[in-house]
Design a protein around this motif. Structure first.
Motif: not given
Length: 80
Positions: A63-71
Motif C-alpha cells: 500500500s501507499h501507506t506502507q511505502v510512506g512508512n518504509i521511506l
C-alpha cells in the motif's frame, strides 16, 4: 508530576501487524524515487511508488501507506 518523566512525550508501540518487507525491497524502494517519474507526472507519489513496486514484481502487494512508512523509517536511519 508524571512518573514517566519526559519519556511520556514519545510515541509508544502500537498494536498491529508489522510490515513484512525484505532488504531487497527496501533497497529498491529507496532508490526508485531518485529515478525519473513516470511519463505525465512531475514527481513520484507514494501511490505511484507502490504501483511500480507491484508492476516490477518487487512486491505482490504493497500500500501507499506502507511505502510512506518504509521511506520515513529509512530517512531516519540514513547517514547525514
Amino acid at each position: 508530576m508524571n512518573a514517566e518523566g519526559l519519556s511520556c512525550l514519545y510515541d509508544k508501540k502500537r498494536p498491529g501487524r508489522p510490515i513484512k518487507v525484505d532488504t531487497k525491497q527496501v533497497n529498491f524502494l529507496t532508490v526508485l524515487p531518485c529515478s525519473e517519474a513516470p511519463e505525465g507526472y512531475a514527481q513520484w507519489s507514494l501511490r505511484l511508488l507502490a504501483d511500480k513496486m507491484v508492476e516490477l514484481n518487487y512486491s505482490a502487494s504493497i500500500s501507499h501507506t506502507q511505502v510512506g512508512n518504509i521511506l520515513k523509517k529509512e530517512n531516519k536511519t540514513a547517514p547525514i
